[in-house]
Design an enzyme around this catalytic site. Structure first.
Site, PDB file in Angstrom:
ATOM      1  N   ASP A  36      35.541  -8.007 -46.014  1.00 17.93           N
ATOM      2  CA  ASP A  36      36.254  -7.136 -45.075  1.00 17.93           C
ATOM      3  C   ASP A  36      37.649  -6.786 -45.597  1.00 17.93           C
ATOM      4  O   ASP A  36      38.644  -6.933 -44.883  1.00 17.93           O
ATOM      5  CB  ASP A  36      36.326  -7.779 -43.684  1.00 17.93           C
ATOM      6  CG  ASP A  36      36.784  -6.814 -42.611  1.00 17.93           C
ATOM      7  OD1 ASP A  36      36.667  -5.591 -42.809  1.00 17.93           O
ATOM      8  OD2 ASP A  36      37.282  -7.292 -41.567  1.00 17.93           O
ATOM      9  N   GLU A  89      27.760 -10.106 -40.975  1.00 15.34           N
ATOM     10  CA  GLU A  89      29.117 -10.276 -41.472  1.00 15.34           C
ATOM     11  C   GLU A  89      29.240 -10.134 -42.987  1.00 15.34           C
ATOM     12  O   GLU A  89      30.233  -9.598 -43.474  1.00 15.34           O
ATOM     13  CB  GLU A  89      29.676 -11.636 -41.046  1.00 15.34           C
ATOM     14  CG  GLU A  89      29.936 -11.768 -39.560  1.00 15.34           C
ATOM     15  CD  GLU A  89      31.169 -11.000 -39.100  1.00 15.34           C
ATOM     16  OE1 GLU A  89      32.072 -10.746 -39.922  1.00 15.34           O
ATOM     17  OE2 GLU A  89      31.216 -10.647 -37.909  1.00 15.34           O
TER      18      GLU A  89
END
Length: 198
Positions: free
Chosen positions: A107, A94
């Site tokens: 992100d 992640e």
């Protein structure tokens, strides 16, 4: 947030190794089969090879930063009965152990923290995110009661990224996740971290 990438067939890559840390209540990560990182994911990481070796290399690159969080990862794993190596594998995938984050955000502003929620680098954050993983594993257990514990663990990891609805079969559970390899890559990275004492 979920993209469909080029699919690359890779033969299964088996890892061995043990750790003194607990395996958790949801299966033994060392018994979960994995093809590792897809060629698309590996290329994004600047590698000219894919599969388990690529996942291991990526996890190794993250190891020094991951070790900064080792104590809270192990504590969260113990409190939630989830293998800390699995938590570390997800953190690597992640956020590269926090190195991709800007003021806790990643992100392109769609994700927060090492994994997803809470104070981005605290144990409370890891506990919340680990509970989301547990909820996904339990959802997979209900959806696929005949799968082995290890298959359900892998399915839960895939669902953590793509949602329960994205997991329609064991063989294609990662289709539709970034790189079409989320669970396979996380599992391979987790096995690396297991050998490193997580």
């Amino acid at each position: 947030m979920f993209t469909i990438g080029a699919y690359c067939k890779i033969s299964a890559f088996n890892f061995s190794g043990t750790s003194e840390s607990q395996t958790g209540c949801f299966g033994n990560i060392n018994k979960v089969d994995t093809t590792g990182a897809s060629c698309k994911t590996a290329r994004q990481e600047g590698l000219d090879y894919c599969g388990g070796p690529a996942s291991e290399k990526i996890a190794e690159r993250d190891l020094n930063n991951m070790n900064k969080y080792k104590a809270i990862i192990k504590s969260a794993g113990k409190k939630k009965c989830v293998d800390p190596a699995v938590i570390a594998g997800i953190i690597s995938r992640e956020s590269h152990a926090g190195t991709l984050l800007k003021a806790g955000w990643g992100d392109n502003g769609n994700a927060f923290g090492l994994i997803i929620v809470g104070r981005w680098n605290g144990e409370d954050h890891l506990l919340d995110a680990t509970q989301i993983l547990i909820d996904m594993i339990k959802g997979i257990q209900k959806k696929f009661p005949r799968w082995t514990k290890e298959q359900q663990l892998k399915g839960g990891i895939s669902a953590y990224n793509g949602g329960l609805g994205n997991v329609r079969s064991y063989e294609n559970m990662d289709r539709g996740t970034p790189g079409d390899d989320y669970a396979n890559d996380v599992v391979a990275r987790a096995k690396f971290y297991k050998r490193k004492g997580y």
